[in-house]
Write a protein that holds these residues in place. Sequence first.
Motif, PDB file in Angstrom:
ATOM      1  N   PHE A  55       8.090   0.028  -6.637  1.00  0.00           N
ATOM      2  CA  PHE A  55       7.125  -0.333  -5.600  1.00  0.00           C
ATOM      3  C   PHE A  55       6.415   0.887  -5.024  1.00  0.00           C
ATOM      4  O   PHE A  55       5.302   0.772  -4.494  1.00  0.00           O
ATOM      5  N   SER A 114       5.897  -8.937  -4.556  1.00  0.00           N
ATOM      6  CA  SER A 114       5.330  -7.710  -4.019  1.00  0.00           C
ATOM      7  C   SER A 114       4.473  -7.991  -2.785  1.00  0.00           C
ATOM      8  O   SER A 114       4.956  -8.534  -1.807  1.00  0.00           O
ATOM      9  N   SER A 128       8.316  -3.875  -0.540  1.00  0.00           N
ATOM     10  CA  SER A 128       7.082  -3.259  -1.015  1.00  0.00           C
ATOM     11  C   SER A 128       6.419  -2.359   0.027  1.00  0.00           C
ATOM     12  O   SER A 128       5.568  -1.543  -0.332  1.00  0.00           O
TER      13      SER A 128
END
Length: 612
Positions: A55, A114, A128
């Motif tokens: 991420f 995400s 994220s």
Amino acid sequence: MLHYQVTVADPKGHYFDVQLQFEIAPSQLQGTADKRWIDLSLPTWIPGSYMIREFSRNVMYVRARAGSVQTECMRERKDTWRVHVDSKLVNDVAQPLLIQCEWRVYAWDLSVRSAHLDETHGFFNGTSVFLCPQGFEEQAIELTISRPGENLPDWQIACGLNNQPGTLKDQHGCPVLRAGGMVKFEAANFDNLIDHPVEMGALQVQSFNAHGVEHVFAVYGADADLDLQRICDDLKPVCEAQIALFEPATKQAPFERYVFMLHATDNGYGGLEHRNSTALLFNANELPQRDVEKAPKGYEGFLGLCSHEYFHSWNVKRMKPAAFVPYDLTQENYTRLLWIFEGFTSYYDDVMLARVGKMTEEAYLKSVGRNIAQVMKGPGRLNQSVTDSSFDAWTKYYRQDENAPNSIVSYYTKGSLVALCIDSAIRRQTAGQKSLDDVMRLMWQKKGLSGEGLQEDEFSHLVQEATGIDLSQEIAQWTQTTDELPLGEALRAYGFELSAAKSEEQIYLGLHGQFKPEGMLVKQVINGSAAHAAGVSAGDVLVALAGKKLTETNYKRLLAAGEPGAELRAVGFRAERLMEFDLIAGKPVSNDWTIKKPEQIAGTTVPAPWIQ
């Protein structure tokens, strides 16, 4: 306390800005007397999706201040930034030092894993966006979400976190985020923070009560005629049945409020579980419409997805492998038990729909038949056990390539069939007095309520304790080897017969491909097939087969009318090189399995789990 603020900074550019403020005592700093620092880290994966996601690649920059001084902030590792603190600041100040950090996150992944942001909505998982200072993982957290601007429509926020008193909410308890305004939430610690995704926008929201617990269903992207009330009405008995499964006496859920968050898209499917919420992705065209009695064909699958993620509230969010207690979000967490935590959830999702009448017995048996076909059609089941599939999730299941059908088996799908076999064996050997339900309830009492993880070799002992039946040898064979499962025997216990349906095709070549104007782009070749023997490979473009141009129509006609043993010449290209292949047509392989009641049932049967 950690103070985070997420700002809807640039919706057109898809950027969230994040700020973090916290106080740190000099003793909490790392390093030596003349060189002090604190590290901030971002998770590399998100629980429930077993793949290193990196991420941090979406973090544009990180800046920091120590006290009132801008300080150096350097990337130390792929997921870690080091905030350097001038030793003079530490020496000159006896009280804790204020650290302020800010960073920008690119959010353009419309998935459940995400973050995504545009002018119409924002969505993010904490994994994220939130960097955590080392050593502060157990600190209480205040989260502020702000939205700069003027003359913008109000947004609702769907999130399972508690919001601070006095927050303006809609009728379903969702905070209202106005232009130029902010909303504040509270989290007990960092793990709690990142396990509560946030959906915000002009949402369609409805709610229902299940055994005293408010359940909110918030939707982004659906058509205006979405029948959200129908969805809630259909899910209410499913949720109540699952709560009662684990707590039959008290019917008490392990949460005070639950939030379903749905991204309705043109084409998508997925779900990710959280402790009192789930993020879902589904095709908007398969959702029900108001004033239209007949539901779309895919609606049953949507209810199954919701049922699956809701069941995870117990099975994997609170009952989990010992390897996940606690999660290490910096690296892979290996376990051979995902066939229990994902596979059993895949078993119960449709079972629960059928039990409450939201899926007919015929539809349920067709679903089981599809699962059997999915496992049986690939040779991967002969090369990988379901325990190895669980262990290899990080490198194989979530990173599938052209050889996947030959090398792997799904711990979701085969795990659900293992659950079918275990449930049937328990019911058969106890004359229907015990079932897999009893095992799940015992595991909930021993592992879920305590937070203690399930050891790798512990499940068979739970089965025996819950039911009095020793299935340790059978479970080991079904999960640790590549032997075929006794599915026919399992279904006969309920009075059903399993059989492979006759294929509509007359020949089998073992090719999976995508048709393009120039021919078929080969995607996969099945081991042991005619294509494998002839040397066809993934990436080849076949332009002619059996003397005709290879179009989708011609290919289907050939499969429907060909003869096993016939010699078929294929012509194509591998990169820029002309290739010729001689294929010997194989016998057809059935991709369909049927489950039906015979006219006469032999032997004693027990009640099926889907009709209770």
